[in-house]
Design a protein around this motif. Structure first.
Motif, PDB file in Angstrom:
ATOM      1  N   PRO A  41       0.803  -1.237   0.000  1.00  0.00           N
ATOM      2  CA  PRO A  41       0.000   0.000   0.000  1.00  0.00           C
ATOM      3  C   PRO A  41       0.830   1.279   0.000  1.00  0.00           C
ATOM      4  O   PRO A  41       0.354   2.312  -0.454  1.00  0.00           O
ATOM      5  N   SER A  42       2.055   1.212   0.473  1.00  0.00           N
ATOM      6  CA  SER A  42       2.908   2.407   0.477  1.00  0.00           C
ATOM      7  C   SER A  42       3.356   2.802  -0.923  1.00  0.00           C
ATOM      8  O   SER A  42       3.831   3.920  -1.131  1.00  0.00           O
ATOM      9  N   GLY A  43       3.209   1.916  -1.891  1.00  0.00           N
ATOM     10  CA  GLY A  43       3.381   2.296  -3.290  1.00  0.00           C
ATOM     11  C   GLY A  43       4.668   1.903  -3.979  1.00  0.00           C
ATOM     12  O   GLY A  43       4.727   1.930  -5.208  1.00  0.00           O
ATOM     13  N   GLU A  44       5.695   1.556  -3.242  1.00  0.00           N
ATOM     14  CA  GLU A  44       6.943   1.217  -3.927  1.00  0.00           C
ATOM     15  C   GLU A  44       6.842  -0.154  -4.598  1.00  0.00           C
ATOM     16  O   GLU A  44       6.025  -0.983  -4.213  1.00  0.00           O
ATOM     17  N   VAL A  89      -0.293  -5.521  -4.054  1.00  0.00           N
ATOM     18  CA  VAL A  89      -0.541  -5.910  -5.445  1.00  0.00           C
ATOM     19  C   VAL A  89       0.710  -6.622  -5.921  1.00  0.00           C
ATOM     20  O   VAL A  89       1.834  -6.141  -5.707  1.00  0.00           O
ATOM     21  N   TYR A  90       0.533  -7.751  -6.553  1.00  0.00           N
ATOM     22  CA  TYR A  90       1.661  -8.549  -7.021  1.00  0.00           C
ATOM     23  C   TYR A  90       1.637  -8.590  -8.548  1.00  0.00           C
ATOM     24  O   TYR A  90       0.605  -8.875  -9.163  1.00  0.00           O
ATOM     25  N   PHE A  91       2.802  -8.310  -9.106  1.00  0.00           N
ATOM     26  CA  PHE A  91       2.942  -8.274 -10.554  1.00  0.00           C
ATOM     27  C   PHE A  91       3.904  -9.344 -11.014  1.00  0.00           C
ATOM     28  O   PHE A  91       4.991  -9.508 -10.461  1.00  0.00           O
ATOM     29  N   CYS A  92       3.495 -10.041 -12.061  1.00  0.00           N
ATOM     30  CA  CYS A  92       4.367 -10.984 -12.748  1.00  0.00           C
ATOM     31  C   CYS A  92       4.727 -10.340 -14.087  1.00  0.00           C
ATOM     32  O   CYS A  92       3.882  -9.687 -14.714  1.00  0.00           O
ATOM     33  N   ALA A  93       5.971 -10.511 -14.524  1.00  0.00           N
ATOM     34  CA  ALA A  93       6.363  -9.901 -15.795  1.00  0.00           C
ATOM     35  C   ALA A  93       7.496 -10.690 -16.433  1.00  0.00           C
ATOM     36  O   ALA A  93       8.490 -10.996 -15.771  1.00  0.00           O
TER      37      ALA A  93
END
Lengths: 113, 116
Positions: A41-44, A89-93
């Motif tokens: 939630p802190s955004g980094e 939030v989890y991102f796969c790339a």
């Protein structure tokens, strides 16, 4: 060009539950890398793991584990005994060395106490 | 070691004003990326540089956006004139593909831009 699908938009679990975040990717490259990032939630944006396409061994790091299945183009992420601090939030790339990461929409994980 | 450093962290500006976002990549990294994040569009790549040369700027929204990398330790993203729809978090990231750690891309903390 790479493409990633994280079909789960949002997941809600209760603390101590195990949760798996799915990631399916598309690439025409024979050599590529797969990444997972976490955005609390802190955004980094926090780097979690990088996997080379030649290395299909699964990896475990504490409560985190990753299952790479090249045959199904999947790179799933499991959190064991989830904690509230895992909410993010989890991102796969996927990408090739020297190129940019192309992110999908990510999966929002909410862990409640 | 210092990570990717972005400035300003937060900026509120009026529509029509020029905005300049700055980025200092991790020392020794030779690839630099600018991303924009909004609720509607998620994380979008705007442009990236290798060895200070722009490689792919297809994500730059329009002519109001420009990015430069005059040397290996500094890059700017400029919006002129700014519009409310430019409100977003802008991330800078860097990597060094030829190390043993491969091309792990590290992100700065982001610049939170609000255009009113």
């Amino acid at each position: 060009a790479q493409k990633v699908t994280q079909a789960q938009t949002e997941i809600s679990v209760v603390e101590k539950e195990d949760v798996t975040l799915d990631c399916v990717y598309e690439t025409r490259d024979t050599t590529y890398y797969l990444f997972w990032y976490k955005q609390p939630p802190s955004g980094e944006l926090v780097f979690l793991i990088r996997r080379n396409s030649f290395d299909e061994q699964n990896e475990i790091s504490g409560r985190y584990s990753w299952n790479f299945q090249k045959s199904t183009s999947s790179f799933n992420f499991t959190i064991t005994a989830s904690q509230v601090v895992d909410s993010a939030v989890y991102f796969c790339a996927p990408n090739q060395a020297g190129t940019a990461l192309i992110f999908g929409k990510g999966t929002t994980l909410s862990v409640s106490s | 070691d210092a990570g990717v450093i972005q400035s300003p962290r937060h900026e509120v500006t009026e529509m029509g004003q020029e905005v300049t976002l700055r980025c200092k990549p991790i020392s020794g990294h030779n690839s630099l990326f600018w991303y924009r994040q909004t609720m509607m569009r998620g994380l979008e790549l705007l442009i990236y540089f290798n060895n200070n040369v722009p490689i792919d700027d297809s994500g730059m929204p329009e002519d109001r956006f420009s990015a430069k990398m005059p040397n290996a330790s500094f890059s700017t993203l400029k919006i002129q004139p700014s519009e409310p729809r430019d409100s977003a978090v802008y991330f800078c990231a860097s990597s060094y593909p030829r190390t043993a750690s491969g091309n792990t891309i590290y992100f700065g903390e982001g610049s939170w831009l609000t255009v009113v």
